[in-house]
Write a protein that holds these residues in place. Sequence first.
Motif, short mmCIF file in Angstrom:
data_model
loop_
_atom_site.label_atom_id
_atom_site.label_comp_id
_atom_site.label_asym_id
_atom_site.label_seq_id
_atom_site.Cartn_x
_atom_site.Cartn_y
_atom_site.Cartn_z
N VAL A 1 -34.56 -2.66 -68.03
CA VAL A 1 -35.65 -2.72 -69.00
C VAL A 1 -35.79 -1.40 -69.73
O VAL A 1 -35.99 -1.36 -70.95
CB VAL A 1 -36.98 -3.12 -68.32
CG1 VAL A 1 -38.12 -3.14 -69.33
CG2 VAL A 1 -36.84 -4.49 -67.66
N LEU A 2 -35.68 -0.30 -69.00
CA LEU A 2 -35.73 1.02 -69.62
C LEU A 2 -34.66 1.15 -70.69
O LEU A 2 -34.90 1.66 -71.79
CB LEU A 2 -35.55 2.11 -68.57
CG LEU A 2 -36.71 2.35 -67.61
CD1 LEU A 2 -36.25 3.20 -66.43
CD2 LEU A 2 -37.88 3.03 -68.32
N GLY A 3 -33.45 0.67 -70.37
CA GLY A 3 -32.33 0.88 -71.27
C GLY A 3 -32.24 -0.10 -72.42
O GLY A 3 -31.90 0.29 -73.55
N LEU B 1 -42.07 -3.14 -68.17
CA LEU B 1 -42.11 -1.87 -67.43
C LEU B 1 -43.37 -1.77 -66.59
O LEU B 1 -43.35 -1.23 -65.48
CB LEU B 1 -42.04 -0.71 -68.42
CG LEU B 1 -40.69 -0.50 -69.12
CD1 LEU B 1 -40.79 0.61 -70.16
CD2 LEU B 1 -39.59 -0.19 -68.11
N GLY B 2 -44.47 -2.31 -67.10
CA GLY B 2 -45.71 -2.30 -66.33
C GLY B 2 -45.58 -3.09 -65.03
O GLY B 2 -46.23 -2.77 -64.03
N GLU C 1 -41.85 1.89 -59.74
CA GLU C 1 -40.85 2.80 -60.31
C GLU C 1 -41.40 3.71 -61.40
O GLU C 1 -40.83 4.77 -61.66
CB GLU C 1 -39.68 1.98 -60.89
CG GLU C 1 -39.02 1.06 -59.89
CD GLU C 1 -38.53 1.82 -58.67
OE1 GLU C 1 -37.70 2.72 -58.82
OE2 GLU C 1 -39.03 1.52 -57.56
N MET C 2 -42.46 3.29 -62.04
CA MET C 2 -42.95 4.05 -63.19
C MET C 2 -43.85 5.20 -62.75
O MET C 2 -44.47 5.16 -61.68
CB MET C 2 -43.71 3.12 -64.15
CG MET C 2 -42.86 1.96 -64.68
SD MET C 2 -41.32 2.48 -65.47
CE MET C 2 -41.97 3.25 -66.96
N LYS C 3 -43.91 6.23 -63.58
CA LYS C 3 -44.68 7.43 -63.31
C LYS C 3 -45.83 7.56 -64.31
O LYS C 3 -45.91 6.82 -65.29
CB LYS C 3 -43.78 8.67 -63.40
CG LYS C 3 -42.55 8.62 -62.50
CD LYS C 3 -42.92 8.64 -61.03
CE LYS C 3 -41.68 8.70 -60.17
NZ LYS C 3 -41.99 8.70 -58.71
N ASP C 4 -46.70 8.53 -64.05
CA ASP C 4 -47.81 8.80 -64.97
C ASP C 4 -47.35 9.74 -66.08
O ASP C 4 -46.49 10.60 -65.87
CB ASP C 4 -48.99 9.44 -64.22
CG ASP C 4 -49.62 8.48 -63.21
OD1 ASP C 4 -49.58 7.26 -63.46
OD2 ASP C 4 -50.15 8.97 -62.20
N TRP C 5 -47.91 9.54 -67.25
CA TRP C 5 -47.69 10.46 -68.37
C TRP C 5 -48.15 11.87 -67.96
O TRP C 5 -49.16 12.00 -67.29
CB TRP C 5 -48.47 9.97 -69.59
CG TRP C 5 -48.50 10.94 -70.74
CD1 TRP C 5 -49.52 11.77 -71.08
CD2 TRP C 5 -47.46 11.17 -71.69
NE1 TRP C 5 -49.19 12.51 -72.17
CE2 TRP C 5 -47.92 12.17 -72.56
CE3 TRP C 5 -46.18 10.66 -71.86
CZ2 TRP C 5 -47.15 12.65 -73.62
CZ3 TRP C 5 -45.41 11.13 -72.91
CH2 TRP C 5 -45.90 12.11 -73.78
N PRO C 6 -47.39 12.93 -68.29
CA PRO C 6 -46.27 12.99 -69.23
C PRO C 6 -44.88 12.93 -68.60
O PRO C 6 -43.94 13.55 -69.12
CB PRO C 6 -46.49 14.34 -69.91
CG PRO C 6 -47.03 15.21 -68.81
CD PRO C 6 -47.89 14.31 -67.96
N HIS C 7 -44.71 12.23 -67.50
CA HIS C 7 -43.37 12.05 -66.95
C HIS C 7 -42.52 11.26 -67.94
O HIS C 7 -43.01 10.37 -68.63
CB HIS C 7 -43.45 11.31 -65.62
CG HIS C 7 -42.20 11.37 -64.80
ND1 HIS C 7 -41.08 10.62 -65.09
CD2 HIS C 7 -41.89 12.10 -63.70
CE1 HIS C 7 -40.13 10.88 -64.19
NE2 HIS C 7 -40.60 11.78 -63.34
#
Length: 233
Positions: free
Chosen positions: A16-18, A183-184, A189-195
Amino acid sequence: MLKSVLVVAAHPDDEVLGCGGAMARHLARGDHVHVLILAEGVTSRSEQRDRSAATEQLSVLAAAAREVHDRLGSTSLAMLDFPDNRMDGVHLLDVVKAVESHVKMTEPDIIYTHFPGDLNIDHRIVSEAVQTACRPQPGNRLRQVLFFEVPSSTEWRMSGNSGFVPNYFCDISSTLDRKLAALGSYALEMKDWPHARSVTACEHLARWRGASIGVAAAEAFVVGRMLDTLFMT
């Protein structure tokens, strides 16, 4: 003519990221989109690979992947069990054989996979395995191999990398929301902004790639192979 598309990714969320926006576009036009995820995506968080200690996380991540692809409407999802961030300890031929099996099964016109210069070792091995599995052979219907970028990996390689310089773009202005929603679903796997691997950062990247070509949002790729079929008989 409708296409068969194969996305080959190392870990759940990489796909999904790519190319999540491109996948959604393919599906919207009726193409068949098959997804192959090779590594389990969890056990590198421990010093030793211990699946028994990571059972719950593995289950959560697998369920998230199924939810993502149910929502996107992907044609098929295959999740294998290569060791997370330890694929350099696996014979490359074993990875190639796994990819070859899915190429034979799905007969893709287009393959999306990792950029070969990523920092992440699994990404590099998957990219090499795809290139090996997709050696040009007479009668092969494969026409495009496109390398995608994965935030927090592609741009973090400091040396030994020619750099991700995209030369192929997909306008995802109409599917960016679907990519971000997917992505949500990968909350583990997801990080908090500003990662760099936050949903916000991924939206900024899509907007920047879009601005680079004059559209609202885009995904960028490096062409591995592009066969012009216009003049083929």
